[in-house]
Motif scaffolding. Structure first.
Motif, PDB file in Angstrom:
ATOM      1  N   SER A  53      18.062  -7.643  -4.240  1.00 59.52           N
ATOM      2  CA  SER A  53      16.656  -8.025  -4.411  1.00 59.52           C
ATOM      3  C   SER A  53      16.096  -8.833  -3.242  1.00 59.52           C
ATOM      4  CB  SER A  53      16.478  -8.798  -5.713  1.00 59.52           C
ATOM      5  OG  SER A  53      17.204  -9.999  -5.674  1.00 59.52           O
ATOM      6  N   ASN A  54      16.883  -9.666  -2.600  1.00 60.78           N
ATOM      7  CA  ASN A  54      16.356 -10.466  -1.494  1.00 60.78           C
ATOM      8  C   ASN A  54      15.892  -9.596  -0.333  1.00 60.78           C
ATOM      9  OD1 ASN A  54      16.671 -12.878  -2.809  1.00 60.78           O
ATOM     10  ND2 ASN A  54      18.642 -13.335  -1.859  1.00 60.78           N
ATOM     11  N   GLY A  55      16.673  -8.596   0.010  1.00 63.00           N
ATOM     12  CA  GLY A  55      16.264  -7.701   1.088  1.00 63.00           C
ATOM     13  C   GLY A  55      15.026  -6.904   0.745  1.00 63.00           C
ATOM     14  N   ILE A  56      14.941  -6.455  -0.488  1.00 62.65           N
ATOM     15  CA  ILE A  56      13.772  -5.676  -0.915  1.00 62.65           C
ATOM     16  C   ILE A  56      12.529  -6.551  -0.925  1.00 62.65           C
ATOM     17  CG2 ILE A  56      12.767  -4.355  -2.817  1.00 62.65           C
ATOM     18  CD1 ILE A  56      15.066  -2.908  -1.439  1.00 62.65           C
ATOM     19  N   VAL A  57      12.641  -7.742  -1.502  1.00 65.46           N
ATOM     20  CA  VAL A  57      11.474  -8.623  -1.627  1.00 65.46           C
ATOM     21  C   VAL A  57      11.041  -9.176  -0.266  1.00 65.46           C
ATOM     22  CG1 VAL A  57      10.717 -10.840  -2.579  1.00 65.46           C
ATOM     23  CG2 VAL A  57      11.899  -9.215  -4.024  1.00 65.46           C
ATOM     24  N   ALA A  58      11.988  -9.459   0.610  1.00 67.94           N
ATOM     25  CA  ALA A  58      11.647 -10.098   1.881  1.00 67.94           C
ATOM     26  C   ALA A  58      11.266  -9.108   2.979  1.00 67.94           C
ATOM     27  CB  ALA A  58      12.820 -10.957   2.353  1.00 67.94           C
ATOM     28  N   PHE A  59      11.882  -7.922   3.018  1.00 64.22           N
ATOM     29  CA  PHE A  59      11.691  -7.033   4.165  1.00 64.22           C
ATOM     30  C   PHE A  59      11.079  -5.679   3.847  1.00 64.22           C
ATOM     31  CE2 PHE A  59      15.248  -9.788   5.446  1.00 64.22           C
ATOM     32  CZ  PHE A  59      14.643 -10.372   6.546  1.00 64.22           C
ATOM     33  N   VAL A  60      11.150  -5.221   2.619  1.00 66.31           N
ATOM     34  CA  VAL A  60      10.635  -3.890   2.305  1.00 66.31           C
ATOM     35  C   VAL A  60       9.236  -3.959   1.698  1.00 66.31           C
ATOM     36  CG1 VAL A  60      11.044  -1.793   0.971  1.00 66.31           C
ATOM     37  CG2 VAL A  60      12.958  -2.971   2.041  1.00 66.31           C
ATOM     38  N   LEU A  61       9.078  -4.747   0.663  1.00 66.17           N
ATOM     39  CA  LEU A  61       7.786  -4.792  -0.025  1.00 66.17           C
ATOM     40  C   LEU A  61       6.626  -5.342   0.816  1.00 66.17           C
ATOM     41  CD1 LEU A  61       8.802  -5.781  -3.654  1.00 66.17           C
ATOM     42  CD2 LEU A  61       8.165  -3.546  -2.760  1.00 66.17           C
ATOM     43  N   PRO A  62       6.801  -6.418   1.589  1.00 70.22           N
ATOM     44  CA  PRO A  62       5.647  -6.920   2.354  1.00 70.22           C
ATOM     45  C   PRO A  62       5.025  -5.910   3.323  1.00 70.22           C
ATOM     46  CG  PRO A  62       7.298  -8.619   2.204  1.00 70.22           C
ATOM     47  CD  PRO A  62       7.921  -7.373   1.656  1.00 70.22           C
ATOM     48  N   PRO A  63       5.816  -5.226   4.177  1.00 70.01           N
ATOM     49  CA  PRO A  63       5.149  -4.267   5.064  1.00 70.01           C
ATOM     50  C   PRO A  63       4.551  -3.072   4.319  1.00 70.01           C
ATOM     51  CG  PRO A  63       7.515  -4.223   5.443  1.00 70.01           C
ATOM     52  CD  PRO A  63       7.244  -5.357   4.526  1.00 70.01           C
ATOM     53  N   HIS A  83      -2.695  -1.803   1.670  1.00 68.32           N
ATOM     54  CA  HIS A  83      -3.984  -2.482   1.585  1.00 68.32           C
ATOM     55  C   HIS A  83      -4.788  -2.412   2.880  1.00 68.32           C
ATOM     56  CE1 HIS A  83      -3.613  -3.992  -2.448  1.00 68.32           C
ATOM     57  NE2 HIS A  83      -2.384  -4.356  -2.180  1.00 68.32           N
ATOM     58  N   ARG A  84      -4.142  -2.148   3.988  1.00 70.86           N
ATOM     59  CA  ARG A  84      -4.841  -2.032   5.281  1.00 70.86           C
ATOM     60  C   ARG A  84      -4.685  -0.598   5.779  1.00 70.86           C
ATOM     61  NH1 ARG A  84      -5.577  -6.514   8.743  1.00 70.86           N
ATOM     62  NH2 ARG A  84      -6.547  -4.882   9.975  1.00 70.86           N
ATOM     63  N   GLN A  85      -5.665   0.210   5.509  1.00 74.71           N
ATOM     64  CA  GLN A  85      -5.608   1.620   5.896  1.00 74.71           C
ATOM     65  C   GLN A  85      -5.960   1.841   7.369  1.00 74.71           C
ATOM     66  OE1 GLN A  85      -4.578   4.007   3.732  1.00 74.71           O
ATOM     67  NE2 GLN A  85      -4.258   2.426   2.199  1.00 74.71           N
ATOM     68  N   ASP A  86      -6.534   0.847   8.034  1.00 70.67           N
ATOM     69  CA  ASP A  86      -7.025   1.006   9.402  1.00 70.67           C
ATOM     70  C   ASP A  86      -6.050   0.502  10.464  1.00 70.67           C
ATOM     71  OD1 ASP A  86      -7.304  -1.610   8.567  1.00 70.67           O
ATOM     72  OD2 ASP A  86      -9.177  -1.961   9.648  1.00 70.67           O
ATOM     73  N   LEU A  87      -4.773   0.583  10.220  1.00 69.74           N
ATOM     74  CA  LEU A  87      -3.783   0.086  11.176  1.00 69.74           C
ATOM     75  C   LEU A  87      -3.603   1.062  12.327  1.00 69.74           C
ATOM     76  CD1 LEU A  87      -1.017  -1.163   8.723  1.00 69.74           C
ATOM     77  CD2 LEU A  87      -2.775  -2.501   9.845  1.00 69.74           C
ATOM     78  N   VAL A 123       9.397   0.464  10.616  1.00 69.04           N
ATOM     79  CA  VAL A 123      10.727   0.069  11.099  1.00 69.04           C
ATOM     80  C   VAL A 123      11.243  -1.123  10.306  1.00 69.04           C
ATOM     81  CG1 VAL A 123      11.957  -0.940  13.074  1.00 69.04           C
ATOM     82  CG2 VAL A 123      10.500   1.061  13.393  1.00 69.04           C
ATOM     83  N   LEU A 124      10.380  -2.090  10.050  1.00 67.91           N
ATOM     84  CA  LEU A 124      10.774  -3.264   9.270  1.00 67.91           C
ATOM     85  C   LEU A 124      11.166  -2.880   7.846  1.00 67.91           C
ATOM     86  CD1 LEU A 124      11.087  -6.330   9.266  1.00 67.91           C
ATOM     87  CD2 LEU A 124       8.693  -6.490   8.590  1.00 67.91           C
ATOM     88  N   ALA A 125      10.379  -2.026   7.203  1.00 67.32           N
ATOM     89  CA  ALA A 125      10.672  -1.618   5.834  1.00 67.32           C
ATOM     90  C   ALA A 125      11.961  -0.803   5.751  1.00 67.32           C
ATOM     91  CB  ALA A 125       9.503  -0.822   5.260  1.00 67.32           C
ATOM     92  N   ILE A 126      12.138   0.133   6.668  1.00 67.36           N
ATOM     93  CA  ILE A 126      13.339   0.982   6.632  1.00 67.36           C
ATOM     94  C   ILE A 126      14.589   0.185   6.980  1.00 67.36           C
ATOM     95  CG2 ILE A 126      14.471   2.939   7.770  1.00 67.36           C
ATOM     96  CD1 ILE A 126      11.647   4.235   7.902  1.00 67.36           C
ATOM     97  N   SER A 127      14.508  -0.644   8.019  1.00 73.66           N
ATOM     98  CA  SER A 127      15.691  -1.445   8.369  1.00 73.66           C
ATOM     99  C   SER A 127      16.004  -2.459   7.277  1.00 73.66           C
ATOM    100  CB  SER A 127      15.497  -2.135   9.720  1.00 73.66           C
ATOM    101  OG  SER A 127      14.396  -3.020   9.668  1.00 73.66           O
ATOM    102  N   GLY A 128      14.993  -3.026   6.638  1.00 76.21           N
ATOM    103  CA  GLY A 128      15.240  -3.928   5.517  1.00 76.21           C
ATOM    104  C   GLY A 128      15.889  -3.224   4.345  1.00 76.21           C
TER     105      GLY A 128
END
Length: 105
Positions: free
Chosen positions: A44-54, A60-64, A74-79
């Protein structure tokens, strides 16, 4: 329509009894509480800290721009990969505590 008062009178008791029974089964099958907390933390720590935020940020930000999208992916997959690795390592140490990466247990 389902109203709060329309529930079966024994439904909450049945759910409560099932949760207690599940807790007892886990406690009997897993002899060490350290394994349970390590497993929950590793996953859960890896999912909550590195996957869910990005992922939430990209949702929520479609204009990236492409650089920011790539960084977030990269952050989500590596997390996710590191979370999976740590979960496997905890399970491995539960099976074989003498493994070299188990911290000298």
């Amino acid at each position: 329509m389902c109203k709060v008062g329309d529930r079966h009178p024994y439904s909450s008791s049945a759910i409560r009894a099932a949760l207690v029974l599940l807790t007892v089964i886990v406690a009997v099958l897993i002899p060490s509480f350290e394994i349970v907390t390590s497993l929950v933390g590793a996953f859960s720590n890896g999912i909550v800290a590195f996957v869910l935020p990005p992922l939430c940020y990209m949702y929520h930000r479609q204009d990236l721009g492409p650089v920011e999208k790539t960084f977030n992916w990269v952050l989500a997959i590596s997390g996710g990969l590191l979370s999976a690795y740590s979960t496997v390592a905890v399970l491995w140490c539960a099976v074989d505590p003498s493994a070299s990466f188990c911290g000298g247990h």
